[in-house]
Design a protein around this motif. Structure first.
Motif, PDB file in Angstrom:
ATOM      1  N   THR A 130      -0.255  18.862 -11.225  1.00  9.99           N
ATOM      2  CA  THR A 130       1.114  19.080 -10.717  1.00  9.99           C
ATOM      3  C   THR A 130       1.948  19.974 -11.630  1.00  9.99           C
ATOM      4  N   ASN A 131       1.372  20.414 -12.746  1.00 14.53           N
ATOM      5  CA  ASN A 131       2.115  21.232 -13.703  1.00 14.53           C
ATOM      6  C   ASN A 131       2.045  22.717 -13.312  1.00 14.53           C
ATOM      7  N   THR A 132       3.020  23.178 -12.568  1.00 17.55           N
ATOM      8  CA  THR A 132       2.958  24.539 -12.021  1.00 17.55           C
ATOM      9  C   THR A 132       3.520  25.599 -12.981  1.00 17.55           C
ATOM     10  N   THR A 133       3.958  25.173 -14.157  1.00 17.63           N
ATOM     11  CA  THR A 133       4.611  26.150 -15.040  1.00 17.63           C
ATOM     12  C   THR A 133       3.625  27.181 -15.602  1.00 17.63           C
ATOM     13  N   GLU A 134       2.382  26.775 -15.847  1.00 24.10           N
ATOM     14  CA  GLU A 134       1.443  27.729 -16.442  1.00 24.10           C
ATOM     15  C   GLU A 134       0.230  27.961 -15.553  1.00 24.10           C
TER      16      GLU A 134
ATOM     17  N   ARG B 150      -1.466  31.001  -3.581  1.00 19.77           N
ATOM     18  CA  ARG B 150      -0.809  32.275  -3.910  1.00 19.77           C
ATOM     19  C   ARG B 150      -1.017  32.536  -5.402  1.00 19.77           C
ATOM     20  N   ARG B 151      -1.461  33.773  -5.702  1.00 18.91           N
ATOM     21  CA  ARG B 151      -1.657  34.127  -7.106  1.00 18.91           C
ATOM     22  C   ARG B 151      -0.299  34.308  -7.768  1.00 18.91           C
ATOM     23  N   ASN B 152      -0.090  33.666  -8.876  1.00 17.43           N
ATOM     24  CA  ASN B 152       1.195  33.799  -9.559  1.00 17.43           C
ATOM     25  C   ASN B 152       1.241  35.134 -10.300  1.00 17.43           C
ATOM     26  N   ASN B 153       2.383  35.762 -10.306  1.00 20.21           N
ATOM     27  CA  ASN B 153       2.569  37.096 -10.879  1.00 20.21           C
ATOM     28  C   ASN B 153       1.688  38.121 -10.185  1.00 20.21           C
TER      29      ASN B 153
ATOM     30  N   MET C 189       5.219  20.391  -0.972  1.00 19.34           N
ATOM     31  CA  MET C 189       4.124  20.224  -1.929  1.00 19.34           C
ATOM     32  C   MET C 189       3.801  21.551  -2.608  1.00 19.34           C
ATOM     33  N   LYS C 190       3.875  21.568  -3.921  1.00 19.92           N
ATOM     34  CA  LYS C 190       3.407  22.743  -4.669  1.00 19.92           C
ATOM     35  C   LYS C 190       2.573  22.229  -5.837  1.00 19.92           C
ATOM     36  N   LEU C 191       1.365  22.719  -5.923  1.00 17.25           N
ATOM     37  CA  LEU C 191       0.472  22.267  -6.989  1.00 17.25           C
ATOM     38  C   LEU C 191      -0.055  23.453  -7.782  1.00 17.25           C
ATOM     39  N   SER C 192      -0.500  23.154  -8.983  1.00 15.59           N
ATOM     40  CA  SER C 192      -1.106  24.176  -9.829  1.00 15.59           C
ATOM     41  C   SER C 192      -2.607  24.230  -9.565  1.00 15.59           C
ATOM     42  N   LEU C 193      -3.127  25.429  -9.424  1.00 20.52           N
ATOM     43  CA  LEU C 193      -4.576  25.610  -9.289  1.00 20.52           C
ATOM     44  C   LEU C 193      -5.015  26.671 -10.286  1.00 20.52           C
ATOM     45  N   ASN C 194      -5.975  26.327 -11.112  1.00 22.03           N
ATOM     46  CA  ASN C 194      -6.571  27.303 -12.025  1.00 22.03           C
ATOM     47  C   ASN C 194      -8.061  27.405 -11.717  1.00 22.03           C
ATOM     48  N   ILE C 195      -8.557  28.608 -11.759  1.00 20.89           N
ATOM     49  CA  ILE C 195      -9.937  28.859 -11.319  1.00 20.89           C
ATOM     50  C   ILE C 195     -10.716  29.568 -12.431  1.00 20.89           C
ATOM     51  N   ARG C 196     -11.951  29.142 -12.623  1.00 15.87           N
ATOM     52  CA  ARG C 196     -12.879  29.872 -13.486  1.00 15.87           C
ATOM     53  C   ARG C 196     -14.162  30.119 -12.698  1.00 15.87           C
ATOM     54  N   ARG C 197     -14.452  31.374 -12.431  1.00 13.36           N
ATOM     55  CA  ARG C 197     -15.686  31.718 -11.714  1.00 13.36           C
ATOM     56  C   ARG C 197     -16.769  32.094 -12.712  1.00 13.36           C
ATOM     57  N   ASN C 198     -17.979  31.624 -12.466  1.00 11.96           N
ATOM     58  CA  ASN C 198     -19.099  31.956 -13.343  1.00 11.96           C
ATOM     59  C   ASN C 198     -20.303  32.336 -12.488  1.00 11.96           C
ATOM     60  N   SER C 199     -20.882  33.475 -12.755  1.00  5.82           N
ATOM     61  CA  SER C 199     -22.103  33.890 -12.060  1.00  5.82           C
ATOM     62  C   SER C 199     -23.210  33.967 -13.110  1.00  5.82           C
TER      63      SER C 199
END
Lengths: 203, 393
Positions: free
Chosen positions: A152-156, A199-202, A1-11
């Motif tokens: 599931t789009n891990t390319t970006e 895992r952070r990409n790049n 299993m490999k999934l895409s995760l994108n995060i936006r933190r707001n304080s």
């Protein structure tokens, strides 16, 4: 299993003396409780990021407890506080600002709400789906309203969510959030035989 | 093809019943659990508030069998009620314990009454304290601790206001079809105390007398308590959970859109062409807005489908059980399917202002029931619909 995760933190520090930039989109914006106000502000800042998820999951370690307290301590029990003592009301400002409509589910799992939701929903996502987890937490006067988007789009993707055998314990939401600021590999969830990390990409 | 989800067993405790058969009997005999509430243990501020209201607090409350009731925490009382519903619902316990289980607790405010009047809790709420106790999660944790022989592999608390049960079934279905567990126990309960009673009264949403769904002279809701347990599985049983939809239509905080667009969409989502419901258990809170919108939506569905399904409701009897209300309606629906018989809504006068047909007022009706639709609307623009059918293979 490999999934895409994108995060936006707001304080967000709330200042009700000035009308927010999104005031025209949310009727009676001045009556929103702190968490809803923070979600509105974060949604405005991240409208493009939010996009059109198939499901939005709201988690908050303290649920509506601070608004529950505002209600019982208000003069003659104010109805404007009471209507905000259920967590799904917090989906409204996001919907008003982004135009999104769809399925909302609100979960209360204390200090592990975010990490347990990430783990559970990562096992349920299909190719054509995108799940947005909205996590809110007030610490002192600052509202932290973060968006975690899984697909599931891990390319970006900024992060990859994957199974890992190097997880020793489940992190609570605050520790997990802190690590997403500086760490590149974060083992975060352990339950039975299930072990997950990001895992952070790049990185 | 998506996996099919079935209902293995189900039961409940309400103000008028200690199990599903008693609930069925009470609904059929038009019994209600409505009683005046004893407020002697309520906070002084709340008592003062109620002294200035046009009527005294009343609701459909469960009479707990725990000794020394008033000294027992709300959390323990909720867990005890859930335990009763769960044990009533069970296939042999040893069978259930051999499966990987998911547990979802659907609730609107959980054990909030244990916490909200405490000054320490009030100081700590919203301060970001690491181990802050969530008043909604404590009951689930207590239930899991009380049932340590169960192999619980995933658990969650779902709190989507009055549509919490529907949202819990939505999540349970996702867990099952994605193999997170082999069976899911969906629990639901809420406790009616000074916080909830005062909140609804502050909104002027409560009836000064009885709950009269869909009647011209309806004047608000009556709150009620229930605890339910519904066990879902992938293995074929007599009842199938055929469809579940939950939708946020983003209209206003307390009202659905005037044409019920979101609710109609949910109904369409769960009713494929060949699966029109025989009966519909309405949310039917007896507030002006809820019943008006539901009636419009039901009328539209009947016209579009060319189908005059019968419409009934439960809240006139057990009250509005908040997070448990959807599960109570599901259990009542399953009993209608099981018995091929429908209970009715008591009405002193025949309502004249309804658009939809076939409301069951006053007279119970024997009909073949193979499918039942349940609707729900909640604060925050939440709409939901659930379809359950008799499994004919």
């Amino acid at each position: 299993m490999k999934l895409s995760l994108n995060i936006r933190r707001n304080s967000i520090e709330i200042d009700r003396k000035v009308a927010p930039r999104w005031a025209s989109l949310v009727k009676r914006w001045y009556q929103l409780d702190g968490e809803s106000f923070a979600i509105a502000e974060a949604s405005f800042r991240n409208k493009g990021f939010i996009g059109n998820p198939t499901l939005i999951v709201f988690v908050s370690a303290e649920g509506c407890s601070s608004t529950d307290c505002l209600f019982v301590n208000s003069e003659n029990f104010s109805p404007s506080f009471f209507v905000q003592t259920v967590p799904n009301v917090r989906s409204l400002p996001l919907a008003f600002i982004t135009g999104w409509e769809g399925s909302v589910i609100c979960l209360s799992k204390g200090s592990m709400g975010l990490t347990s939701s990430l783990a559970q929903f990562s096992r349920m996502i299909k190719d054509d789906e995108e799940i947005l987890i909205v996590s809110t937490r007030k610490i002192n006067k600052i509202y932290h309203c973060d968006f975690y988007k899984i697909n599931t789009n891990t390319t970006e993707s900024e992060w990859t969510l994957y199974k890992s055998s190097s997880v020793n314990e489940s992190l609570n939401d605050l520790d997990f959030r802190e690590k997403t600021i500086n760490d590149n590999i974060i083992p975060f969830y352990l339950s039975g035989l299930e072990m997950l990390a990001i895992r952070r990409n790049n990185g | 093809m998506e996996s099919r989800i079935f209902i293995e067993n189900f039961d409940c405790v309400t103000s008028i019943s200690s199990n599903k058969e008693e609930l069925w009997d009470a609904l059929s005999k038009k019994e209600t659990g409505l009683k005046k509430i004893n407020v002697k243990d309520w906070p002084d501020k709340v008592k003062l508030f109620w002294e200035n209201q046009p009527f005294s607090p009343h609701a459909c409350l469960i009479q707990d069998t725990i000794k020394n009731n008033s000294a027992t925490s709300i959390n323990k009382r909720l867990a005890s009620r859930l335990q009763t519903a769960f044990e009533n619902s069970m296939t042999p316990r040893s069978d259930l314990a051999s499966f990987e289980l998911g547990i979802i607790f659907a609730t609107t405010k959980g054990a909030i009454e244990d916490f909200i009047w405490d000054k320490t809790f009030q100081r700590e709420a919203g301060q970001g304290i690491g181990n802050f106790t969530d008043p909604l999660d404590v009951t689930l944790q207590l239930f899991i601790n009380n049932n340590k022989d169960l192999n619980v592999v995933c658990s969650q608390v779902v709190s989507n206001a009055c549509a919490s049960s529907h949202a819990a079934f939505y999540l349970a279905k996702k867990w099952l079809i994605n193999n997170l567990c082999q069976k899911v126990i969906v629990l639901s309960a809420d406790f009616i105390g000074p916080f909830i009673m005062t909140g609804f009264q502050s909104l002027k949403a409560m009836s000064p007398s009885a709950c009269m769904p869909f009647q011209d002279n309806r004047n608000g809701l009556v709150l009620g308590e229930a605890a339910t347990a519904v066990i879902l599985t992938l293995d074929e049983t007599e009842f199938e959970l055929s469809g579940i939809s939950i939708n946020n239509e983003a209209y206003t905080v307390t009202s659905p859109s005037p044409n019920g667009r979101g609710l109609f969409q949910c109904i369409k989502d769960v009713t494929p062409l060949l699966q029109r419901p025989d009966i519909l258990l309405a949310h039917g809170t007896a507030t002006q807005t809820n019943d008006l919108i539901e009636d419009l939506v039901f009328s539209r569905a009947q016209k579009e489908w060319g189908s005059d399904f019968s419409i009934l409701a439960t809240k006139w009897s057990v009250g509005h059980c908040l997070g448990a209300s959807g599960s109570i309606d599901l259990i009542a629906s399953l009993m209608c399917i099981k018995k091929n018989h429908c209970f009715s809504i008591p009405a002193k006068e025949v309502p004249m202002k309804l658009n939809a047909k076939n409301y069951l007022f006053n007279t119970n009706k024997k009909i073949q029931v193979n499918s039942a639709l349940m609707t729900s609307l909640g604060f925050g623009g939440t709409n939901a619909a659930l379809l359950v059918t008799r499994n004919v293979g």
